[in-house]
Design a protein around this motif. Structure first.
Motif, PDB file in Angstrom:
ATOM      1  N   GLY A  34       0.794  -1.228   0.000  1.00 21.80           N
ATOM      2  CA  GLY A  34       0.000   0.000   0.000  1.00 21.80           C
ATOM      3  C   GLY A  34       0.819   1.266   0.000  1.00 21.80           C
ATOM      4  O   GLY A  34       0.304   2.337   0.290  1.00 21.80           O
ATOM      5  N   SER A  37       0.231   4.697  -2.288  1.00 22.11           N
ATOM      6  CA  SER A  37      -0.718   5.762  -1.960  1.00 22.11           C
ATOM      7  C   SER A  37      -0.113   6.651  -0.887  1.00 22.11           C
ATOM      8  O   SER A  37       0.220   6.194   0.196  1.00 22.11           O
ATOM      9  CB  SER A  37      -2.030   5.153  -1.453  1.00 22.11           C
ATOM     10  N   SER A  38       0.009   7.939  -1.223  1.00 18.98           N
ATOM     11  CA  SER A  38       0.648   8.846  -0.275  1.00 18.98           C
ATOM     12  C   SER A  38      -0.194   9.007   0.983  1.00 18.98           C
ATOM     13  O   SER A  38       0.331   9.214   2.065  1.00 18.98           O
ATOM     14  CB  SER A  38       0.877  10.204  -0.935  1.00 18.98           C
ATOM     15  N   ARG A  39      -1.514   8.856   0.841  1.00 20.65           N
ATOM     16  CA  ARG A  39      -2.339   9.037   2.035  1.00 20.65           C
ATOM     17  C   ARG A  39      -2.221   7.847   2.982  1.00 20.65           C
ATOM     18  O   ARG A  39      -2.426   7.979   4.179  1.00 20.65           O
ATOM     19  CB  ARG A  39      -3.794   9.275   1.630  1.00 20.65           C
ATOM     20  N   ASN A  40      -1.894   6.677   2.438  1.00 21.67           N
ATOM     21  CA  ASN A  40      -1.565   5.557   3.319  1.00 21.67           C
ATOM     22  C   ASN A  40      -0.286   5.851   4.079  1.00 21.67           C
ATOM     23  O   ASN A  40      -0.175   5.568   5.262  1.00 21.67           O
ATOM     24  CB  ASN A  40      -1.329   4.286   2.492  1.00 21.67           C
ATOM     25  N   VAL A  42       1.402   8.780   4.792  1.00 24.92           N
ATOM     26  CA  VAL A  42       1.441   9.808   5.832  1.00 24.92           C
ATOM     27  C   VAL A  42       0.496   9.487   6.986  1.00 24.92           C
ATOM     28  O   VAL A  42       0.566  10.141   8.022  1.00 24.92           O
ATOM     29  CB  VAL A  42       1.134  11.219   5.298  1.00 24.92           C
ATOM     30  N   VAL A  44       0.828   7.434   9.026  1.00 23.27           N
ATOM     31  CA  VAL A  44       1.653   7.124  10.186  1.00 23.27           C
ATOM     32  C   VAL A  44       1.857   8.359  11.061  1.00 23.27           C
ATOM     33  O   VAL A  44       1.996   8.253  12.274  1.00 23.27           O
ATOM     34  CB  VAL A  44       3.000   6.504   9.736  1.00 23.27           C
ATOM     35  N   VAL A  51       0.617   1.659   8.492  1.00 26.02           N
ATOM     36  CA  VAL A  51       1.208   0.640   7.617  1.00 26.02           C
ATOM     37  C   VAL A  51       2.717   0.863   7.427  1.00 26.02           C
ATOM     38  O   VAL A  51       3.490  -0.088   7.402  1.00 26.02           O
ATOM     39  CB  VAL A  51       0.455   0.581   6.265  1.00 26.02           C
ATOM     40  N   VAL A  52       3.136   2.137   7.343  1.00 25.95           N
ATOM     41  CA  VAL A  52       4.563   2.416   7.164  1.00 25.95           C
ATOM     42  C   VAL A  52       5.356   1.871   8.339  1.00 25.95           C
ATOM     43  O   VAL A  52       6.347   1.168   8.177  1.00 25.95           O
ATOM     44  CB  VAL A  52       4.804   3.933   7.031  1.00 25.95           C
TER      45      VAL A  52
ATOM     46  N   TYR C  12      -4.803  -4.602  -0.041  1.00 24.26           N
ATOM     47  CA  TYR C  12      -3.379  -4.644   0.279  1.00 24.26           C
ATOM     48  C   TYR C  12      -3.054  -5.911   1.053  1.00 24.26           C
ATOM     49  O   TYR C  12      -3.918  -6.473   1.721  1.00 24.26           O
ATOM     50  CB  TYR C  12      -2.983  -3.435   1.134  1.00 24.26           C
ATOM     51  N   PRO C  15       0.356  -5.887   6.392  1.00 28.07           N
ATOM     52  CA  PRO C  15       1.593  -5.118   6.510  1.00 28.07           C
ATOM     53  C   PRO C  15       2.738  -5.900   7.148  1.00 28.07           C
ATOM     54  O   PRO C  15       3.906  -5.697   6.785  1.00 28.07           O
ATOM     55  CB  PRO C  15       1.208  -3.927   7.371  1.00 28.07           C
ATOM     56  N   ARG C 100      -4.842  -2.157  -9.379  1.00 29.07           N
ATOM     57  CA  ARG C 100      -4.765  -0.767  -8.952  1.00 29.07           C
ATOM     58  C   ARG C 100      -4.227   0.140 -10.061  1.00 29.07           C
ATOM     59  O   ARG C 100      -4.162   1.347  -9.882  1.00 29.07           O
ATOM     60  CB  ARG C 100      -3.854  -0.639  -7.714  1.00 29.07           C
ATOM     61  N   GLU C 107      -4.150  11.795  -6.252  1.00 26.58           N
ATOM     62  CA  GLU C 107      -4.789  11.418  -4.999  1.00 26.58           C
ATOM     63  C   GLU C 107      -4.631  12.575  -4.021  1.00 26.58           C
ATOM     64  O   GLU C 107      -3.515  13.038  -3.759  1.00 26.58           O
ATOM     65  CB  GLU C 107      -4.083  10.171  -4.442  1.00 26.58           C
ATOM     66  N   ARG C 117      -2.189  19.868  -4.329  1.00 27.00           N
ATOM     67  CA  ARG C 117      -1.504  18.603  -4.033  1.00 27.00           C
ATOM     68  C   ARG C 117      -0.256  18.460  -4.894  1.00 27.00           C
ATOM     69  O   ARG C 117       0.806  18.062  -4.421  1.00 27.00           O
ATOM     70  CB  ARG C 117      -2.474  17.440  -4.275  1.00 27.00           C
ATOM     71  N   PHE C 162      11.587  10.530  10.661  1.00 20.17           N
ATOM     72  CA  PHE C 162      10.304  10.287  11.305  1.00 20.17           C
ATOM     73  C   PHE C 162      10.053  11.270  12.446  1.00 20.17           C
ATOM     74  O   PHE C 162       8.921  11.701  12.657  1.00 20.17           O
ATOM     75  CB  PHE C 162      10.192   8.826  11.750  1.00 20.17           C
ATOM     76  N   TYR C 166       6.755  13.705  12.597  1.00 18.50           N
ATOM     77  CA  TYR C 166       5.802  13.851  13.703  1.00 18.50           C
ATOM     78  C   TYR C 166       5.777  15.286  14.222  1.00 18.50           C
ATOM     79  O   TYR C 166       4.719  15.812  14.559  1.00 18.50           O
ATOM     80  CB  TYR C 166       6.174  12.885  14.837  1.00 18.50           C
ATOM     81  N   TRP C 176      -3.821  16.281   4.156  1.00 22.83           N
ATOM     82  CA  TRP C 176      -4.073  14.844   4.176  1.00 22.83           C
ATOM     83  C   TRP C 176      -5.435  14.462   4.737  1.00 22.83           C
ATOM     84  O   TRP C 176      -6.084  13.573   4.200  1.00 22.83           O
ATOM     85  CB  TRP C 176      -2.962  14.143   4.980  1.00 22.83           C
TER      86      TRP C 176
END
Lengths: 200, 203, 177
Positions: A34, A37-40, A42, A44, A51-52, C12, C15, C100, C107, C117, C162, C166, C176
């Protein structure tokens, strides 16, 4: 006996064929998880889709623990594998800049390639941005060449730096990752209830 | 679903904890006693003082002399170009980095062969190869190379050849000793073992 | 209603399964090549190639890109370029299998326009491009492969990416959700 190519067990001629095959597997895993998809991705940072974190941390601990076993069984000579050199100041700054890029662009380079493959225009522009960014960096390089090479600690591992054995590090990371999986599972459940705009 | 995750969590934890035991075992992993005994008995682990002298004169770059006597004795007298790794500090990682360098032939010596033999066995148990002991040690060195004794008249021709070589070597080592010492110490520097880096380049 | 939703929803893989596969792939890559995976290096090679074609003299003189330019072959002839081609085709393969792949689309959150975007995607790309050069690699090359081999630099990059994500997430929330 490993790594195979540096030890001449597989000749360099196969190098690029192997590169494509490993790349295909990499791209497949990223897309199937997944990451196209950038929305998946971010998610996180907002807590609605971890998922990331799941894929990344699982891959990390599998690699860390796996390397210990590979070493033990004599499949891989750990002293021969490439250790990323550490330039701590530029790397810290680079990481921060990438963090901004990540939250604004919603991709990282590898995932953007897979997203282009399934037809995302935003991913295409992200890659164009990457290209422009590296171009800007190259042109402006003389301005910060000193900084780029500062803080050089060489090709060191955490074991070299702290003296803590790699197995303990792998165990510690495994603990952190597993704890993170369980905690984020709860957080995700809570936050998803609040979000209506996004389909999961 | 949750039950599967619990099982997987424990599986991953078990695998990670398992690596600790792998490591413990590895630490005590040594060569088999039979193999060690066999190697100890091999005469090929000795080199004669003549061989060492010859290689020193030829300035063989693969020769690496290690003096295992205490540092005080080492500073008083040693062989040209020799490094000092006292026996009692052999286990330190700085000392061990001198061994196992690909292509180098390490010759261990002390006053006699006993201390050097001891060092050799320790190194062999740690799985280092290409180490040798100089027969007779420094005492033997002085007796044979520095002050050679002329063979009897009836001795075979080879003995005379050896004597001539030793006399020449004696002159080489005593006459030009000061110079040789300085030159060699500066010149023959072995690079300690480093992690081999495969290649470099970006992500 | 519910069933339609499920059919349309992207399918999907689990994970954790993806993570285990990715970890094993990384191990295999290290086992074969002695180094990890990467992605941004391919874009760097592309920049070097363009520079070589457009302004050969300047490209060679450039302190950064010049290192990657030789006379005997194109800078494209590197491991990471082939690997990245593979990433693209791997993504395509997965996209075809899980249905897909579609016509070009953007998106974006319903709170922003498509153009907005795209602008942010480009800015993000530029920042990522610059950052990945300072960081000696991106999320896959530095953060994943680096940390996986216990390299200090990899862990620094991972936490920096990361952590920053955050720290500043609230600024870009509208993009988003």
């Amino acid at each position: 006996m490993g790594p195979l190519i540096p030890n001449g067990i597989i000749t360099g001629d196969w190098n690029f064929v192997i590169a494509i095959l490993l790349g295909v597997a990499f791209g497949f895993i990223l897309e199937a998880s997944g990451f196209s998809s950038s929305r998946n991705i971010v998610g996180v940072f907002y807590g609605y889709n971890f998922v990331v974190l799941r894929v990344f941390f699982t891959a990390l601990i599998v690699t860390m623990v796996g390397l210990m076993y590979f070493d033990y069984f004599g499949w891989l000579n750990l002293s021969q594998i490439f250790i990323l050199p550490t330039f701590w100041q530029p790397m810290l700054v680079g990481g921060i800049v990438m963090g901004f890029g990540f939250i604004m662009g919603g991709f990282c380079p590898g995932t953007s390639f897979t997203a282009i493959a399934i037809g995302k225009i935003d991913a295409l522009l992200f890659t164009v941005g990457l290209y422009v960014g590296i171009g800007i960096f190259s042109l402006a390089f003389p301005l910060f060449a000193d900084f780029y090479n500062s803080g050089n600690l060489g090709n060191i591992t955490v074991t070299d730096l702290t003296g803590i054995d790699a197995s303990w590090l792998a165990l510690a990371f495994t603990f952190i990752a597993l704890a993170a999986f369980w905690i984020t599972m709860l957080i995700e459940k809570k936050i998803r209830k609040k979000i209506t705009d996004y389909k999961f | 679903m949750n039950r599967n995750y619990i099982i997987l969590t424990f599986l991953m934890l078990a695998l990670a904890v398992g690596t600790l035991f792998l490591h413990l075992q590895k630490d005590t992993k040594q060569i088999q006693p039979e193999a060690l005994l066999w190697d100890v008995l091999q005469p090929t682990r000795y080199v004669t003082t003549d061989q060492v002298a010859k290689r020193l004169i030829e300035k063989d770059p693969s020769l690496m002399l290690i003096d295992v006597r205490p540092a005080a004795e080492y500073t008083q007298f040693t062989l040209p170009g020799a490094l000092n790794v006292p026996l009692d500090s052999l286990y330190t990682s700085a000392a061990l980095a001198n061994f196992g360098i690909p292509g180098a032939k390490v010759v261990l010596f002390a006053n006699d062969a006993i201390a050097a033999d001891e060092a050799w066995v320790i190194l062999r148990r740690l799985n280092f190869k290409n180490n040798y002991v100089m027969k007779g040690g420094l005492n033997g060195w002085v007796e044979t190379i520095i002050r050679p004794v002329a063979p009897a008249e009836t001795a075979p021709e080879t003995a005379f050849e050896q004597y001539n070589f030793r006399k020449a070597a004696s002159m080489y080592f005593t006459g030009a000793k000061m110079d040789v010492n300085k030159d060699q110490k500066a010149k023959v520097v072995f690079k300690k073992r480093k992690k081999t880096v495969v290649a470099s380049g970006g992500c | 209603m519910d069933t339609i939703k499920k059919e349309n929803a992207p399918h999907y893989i689990n994970p954790y399964l993806g993570g285990v596969l990715l970890g094993m792939l990384l191990l295999l890559t290290i086992y074969i090549t002695g180094r990890g995976l990467g992605a941004s290096g391919a874009v760097k090679s592309t920049v070097a190639t363009t520079a070589k074609i457009v302004t050969p003299q300047d490209a060679k003189a450039n302190a950064y890109i010049g290192r990657y330019i030789t006379d005997d072959h194109s800078p494209m002839y590197t491991w990471l370029v082939f690997e990245s081609l593979g990433i693209f085709f791997g993504g395509l393969l997965s996209g075809v299998i899980f249905r897909r792949v579609g016509k070009p689309r953007i998106e974006h959150s319903s709170k922003i326009s498509g153009n907005k975007r795209l602008i942010f995607a480009t800015i993000g790309g530029i920042l990522f491009g610059i950052g990945s050069q300072f960081g000696r690699g991106c999320t896959s090359g530095a953060a994943l492969s680096g940390s996986g081999t216990f390299a200090v630099g990899g862990i620094i990059v991972m936490f920096a990416i990361f952590g920053t994500g955050y720290a500043v997430a609230w600024l870009f929330k509208k993009l988003w959700i």
